[in-house]
Write an enzyme that holds these catalytic residues in place. Structure first.
Site, PDB file in Angstrom:
ATOM      1  CG  HIS A 450      -5.317  -4.501   4.094  1.00 12.78           C
ATOM      2  ND1 HIS A 450      -6.243  -4.347   5.093  1.00 12.78           N
ATOM      3  CD2 HIS A 450      -4.480  -3.452   4.183  1.00 12.78           C
ATOM      4  CE1 HIS A 450      -5.966  -3.249   5.774  1.00 12.78           C
ATOM      5  NE2 HIS A 450      -4.905  -2.700   5.242  1.00 12.78           N
ATOM      6  CB  CYS A 757       8.792  11.838 -12.780  1.00 11.25           C
ATOM      7  SG  CYS A 757       7.892  13.372 -12.532  1.00 11.25           S
TER       8      CYS A 757
HETATM    9  C1  PEP Z   1       2.323  13.464 -12.771  1.00  4.45           C
HETATM   10  O1  PEP Z   1       1.359  14.233 -12.704  1.00  4.45           O
HETATM   11  O2  PEP Z   1       2.611  12.825 -13.811  1.00  4.45           O
HETATM   12  C2  PEP Z   1       3.179  13.250 -11.602  1.00  4.45           C
HETATM   13  C3  PEP Z   1       4.301  12.592 -11.672  1.00  4.45           C
HETATM   14  O3  PEP Z   1       2.719  13.728 -10.418  1.00  4.45           O
HETATM   15  P1  PEP Z   1       1.555  13.004  -9.582  1.00  4.45           P
HETATM   16  O4  PEP Z   1       1.184  11.739 -10.304  1.00  4.45           O
HETATM   17  O5  PEP Z   1       2.094  12.779  -8.230  1.00  4.45           O
HETATM   18  O6  PEP Z   1       0.473  14.045  -9.624  1.00  4.45           O
END
Ligand code: PEP
Ligand code: MG
Length: 829
Positions: A450, A757
């Site tokens: 936390h 991403c």
């Molecule tokens: C990844 O694998 O880079 C991704 C963006 O998905 P997650 O981290 O949610 O598995």
């Protein structure tokens, strides 16, 4: 009843049991206790008693200390293999000994060199209801120093009779990860609803099934035989419910921390103290030790009745305060709500009552109860459970202050300092919110505690688990705290200090500029637009991302919206969340990723059978295709968002074109049914198969987004959650970069845009390489938006392409990082 002061039986360093490098001891399987890492060579009696046994290998001895309580002292780990060599017993079974009498002399060098460890556990191996009180751990001890008190209360909560028949039932824990927090909470809820009194017995240990902490402390692993005993209420029914929870083949395992992508690379700079990143950022400032305030508490009470009344009044006062405070918005409110639940745990109260029955004052009893519960949690070995021990101590201190009629001393911390602490309590952190602290460097703690959540919410960098290495640092020592790499540098050289200050200033300027730039799209120095989007896991994230200037959402991790669900979220529930996220980012595109569960992301509400190798099992889109009703519900929810024109749908863990064709089919059918126009559909590139066939996949996708976290784990065959591999699992490995290049090349043949991403997009050394390889959108945590925009603005395409070409030709991740570092220095100049 027993109350015995145990003295240190060895000179050395005292440790909690959890620190013993042997799970049989560390997980409390043999009983509660603590340990000493010896510097001395003679084991002494910790109290008066009778020698009960002396092992044939002369390394272990048991001592009866009265009232049926027996202690085991075990010199070193795996010392049985020394077959008695180097051990000289000075007593024999049946001997009466006095505290301090020498018991076994041993050759410390032989133990250190010949055994797995010299750490010597001292364990209560027999004795009902024995509690360890006032333990002195994590410090040097000399023989005869007060170490811990053994208190047995003789009154257990379960002694209260409940009318009705008693039902007993034997079963076996089948939960793949054993009994941990979430199933324990469900058992407690079932028991409370049933009105029955239920006890779980496992071997010689028992716990009230109404106590989540008592249940956790049993540390029930998969395969453990347990006996359920219920009396009164709906006894039979609750036994059936508990059995169903214990034997579920799907484990409601603790979920991955939301919105905090793993940092896949750790480079420890020379001279730095390594810890674990808990809240991101960089800080420079003088050290300031926060000393744990422990109120002056009377040990003995004024009689059971008076002390029980004090205890009841203390609990009631804290409950009322927490009830009001829990309405505080944001994370602090959530923490206070959790504290209220700890206060309501009957095990804490029962232990405190038992302490009073043993003669303690109410305040001492509640501290002792918290200490015992905390020790049990620490012994569980599960990092997330261990972190809750701080919360219990925090709650206990609140009760102590309420009993004593005192207030915790206001924390007076100068602005700009780096707070050093053995451990931090959530309430202390909340008290520091206004102090404009530079950073937190904590010896213990965990990244999902936390306090870590609160520090991140305050925007203050925090590194935890720095260990003993920070203890010698004096107040005022100059420090550089790098909470991105999880390191602390003490007394840095002038040049290092200057670099850190420069970085902080640059980041502050960049953040101010990016914030001032508002929603202005990011562009490179030569004018090429680069999308800087946000990764989101909640509606609150969306609002933070909008405030930070995100141009859209490049990844909504929808599985994080419904982590703790016992039942699948309905279409309406999902729709409400998606609507909230889309509304939180007005006028901007939002990429909604289809449920990505399985692997390291469990979904308790979907009965995914246990798998031997879940990372390679039914996860990501494989789950949705195996359960068309799950896919249908999610697509319906997305299509019901009023602003669906701004939504894009993304498919996780794609390994073949067929999966895209199947999802496209389902989406088109639904769109037809609901009369909705085209909605872009994209594929995540997370498997080597998807990267290698990106041209084919791009033929069925409107966009590709590289999930570099998973792509790295699959390309390098390194589990992204395995701390032993953390230093090697680097997305800048040339093998990963070559697959990213292949992805961009394949996508380009179809004119399909590529984004990243995964965590690599937020790594300032990686972002220029990704752009040079052809990536045109970076999706990063909201806090990284301003700095990513600033970084992009300093780059030109030609320079990033030269860097990318050199990176592809490099021989290792380290070489790529060296290239990227030189590039960053040149760009800054
Ligand atoms: C990844 O694998 O880079 C991704 C963006 O998905 P997650 O981290 O949610 O598995
Ligand atoms: Mg992934």
């Amino acid at each position: 009843m027993i109350d015995v002061q145990l003295k240190a039986p060895l000179a050395g360093w005292s440790l909690p049991l959890a620190a013993v490098p042997d799970p049989v001891f560390a997980e409390g399987m043999m009983g509660p206790g603590l340990a000493i890492d010896p510097t001395g060579d003679t084991l002494h009696a910790p109290c008066d008693g009778e020698v009960l046994t002396l092992h044939a290998a002369r390394h272990a001895i048991t001592l009866g200390v009265g009232a049926g309580v027996a202690l085991l002292m075990h010199i070193g780990i795996d010392t049985v293999a020394l077959a008695g060599r180097g051990f000289e017993p000075l007593v024999a079974p049946g001997d009466q000994v006095r505290a301090g009498d020498p018991l076994i002399r041993f050759d410390l060098d032989a133990v250190v060199l010949g055994a797995a460890s010299a750490v010597t556990p001292m364990i209560v191996v027999e004795g009902e209801g024995v509690t360890l009180v006032d333990a002195v751990v994590d410090g040097p001890v000399a023989v005869g120093d007060a170490l811990v008190r053994l208190v047995s209360a003789g009154v257990a909560a379960s002694a209260i009779a409940t009318a009705g028949e008693t039902v007993r039932h034997d079963t076996i824990v089948l939960l793949p990860h054993g009994l941990h927090a979430r199933p324990a909470a469900r058992i407690v809820a079932a028991v409370r609803a049933s009105g029955a009194e239920v006890t779980l017995h496992a071997g010689d240990r028992s716990a009230s099934a109404a106590s989540p902490i008592g249940l956790l402390a049993l540390g029930l692993a998969q395969g453990t035989a347990v006996t359920l005993e219920a009396r009164g209420g709906a006894a039979r029914q609750v036994i059936a419910e508990i059995e169903a929870l214990l034997t579920a083949e799907v484990d409601a395992a603790p979920a991955a921390a939301p919105a905090a992508p793993r940092i896949v690379q750790r480079e420890i700079e020379p001279g730095a103290i390594a810890g674990v990143p808990a809240a991101p950022g960089l800080a420079v400032g003088p050290a300031f030790w926060l000393r744990m305030e422990t109120p002056d508490v009377p040990t003995s009470g004024d009689g059971c009745e008076i002390e029980r009344d004090r205890l009841a009044a203390g609990f009631a006062a804290v409950d009322a305060r927490l009830d009001t405070a829990a309405a505080t918005p944001g994370q602090l409110g959530g923490v206070l709500t959790a504290h209220r639940a700890i206060l309501a745990d009957p095990d804490l109260r029962a232990r405190a009552d038992a302490g009073i029955a043993a003669g303690l004052s109410a305040a001492a009893a509640v501290l002792a109860a918290a200490e015992t519960q905390g020790a049990a949690l620490r012994a569980s070995g599960n990092a997330r459970i261990v972190e809750r021990a701080d919360d219990i101590r925090d709650v206990a201190l609140r009760v102590v202050h309420a009993i004593l009629g005192t207030e915790p001393a206001a924390l007076s911390v100068p602005a700009g300092v780096i707070v050093l602490a053995d451990d931090l309590l959530p309430s202390q952190l909340a008290g520091l919110a206004a102090a404009r602290v530079g950073g937190f460097a904590v010896m213990r703690g965990g990244p999902t505690s936390h306090v870590a959540i609160l520090a991140a919410g305050m925007g203050v960098p925090m590194v935890v688990a720095l260990g003993e290495a920070i203890r010698p640092l004096a107040d005022g020592t100059m420090l550089v705290l790098d909470a991105d790499s999880g390191t602390l540098i003490a007394d840095p050289a002038e040049a290092r200090l200057a670099t850190a200050r420069e970085t902080i200033a640059t980041r502050a300027t960049a953040e101010a500029a990016a914030l001032a730039a508002g929603n202005r799209p990011a562009a490179m120095a030569d004018g090429l637009p680069i999308g800087v989007y946000a990764n989101l896991g909640s509606v609150a994230d969306a609002e933070a991302a909008a405030a930070a200037g995100a141009e859209g959402c490049g990844l909504l991790r929808t599985e994080f919206l419904f982590l703790d669900r016992a039942t699948a979220p309905s279409v309406d529930e999902q729709a409400a969340e998606y609507r909230g996220v889309v509304a939180g980012l007005p006028d901007r595109p939002v990429v909604i990723r289809l449920l990505d569960v399985g692997g390291d992301k469990p979904a308790p509400y979907l009965a995914i059978p246990a798998e031997e190798n879940p990372a390679l099992g039914v996860r990501g889109i494989r789950v949705a295709l195996a359960r068309p009703e799950v896919l249908d519900a999610q697509l319906r929810a997305i299509l019901s968002v009023p602003d669906v024109a701004r939504c894009r749908i993304m498919v996780p863990m794609v390994a073949s074109v067929d999966e895209m064709i199947a999802v496209r089919g389902a989406l088109d059918a639904l769109r037809g049914e609901l009369g909705i126009g085209p909605v872009p559909l994209g594929a995540m590139i997370e498997t080597p198969a998807a990267a290698a066939t990106a041209d084919l996949i791009a033929g069925h996708a409107d966009f590709l987004s590289i999930g570099s976290n998973d792509l790295t784990q699959y390309v390098l065959a390194m589990d992204r959650g395995n701390p032993a591999l953390a230093a090697g699992i680097d997305g800048l490995h040339p093998a990963v970069l070559r697959l990213i290049e292949m992805t961009c090349r394949g996508a380009a043949t179809r004119g399909v845009p590529v984004s990243v991403c995964g965590g690599l997009a937020a790594d300032p050394l990686a972002a220029p390489i990704l752009i040079g390889l052809g990536v045109r959108t970076l999706s990063v945590p909201p806090a990284r938006i301003p700095s990513t925009k600033a970084l992009v603005a300093a780059l030109t395409l030609a320079a990033t392409e030269r860097l990318a070409a050199a990176a592809l030709a490099a021989a290792s991740a380290a070489e790529v990082r060296a290239l990227a570092r030189r590039f960053a220095e040149d760009t800054d100049r």
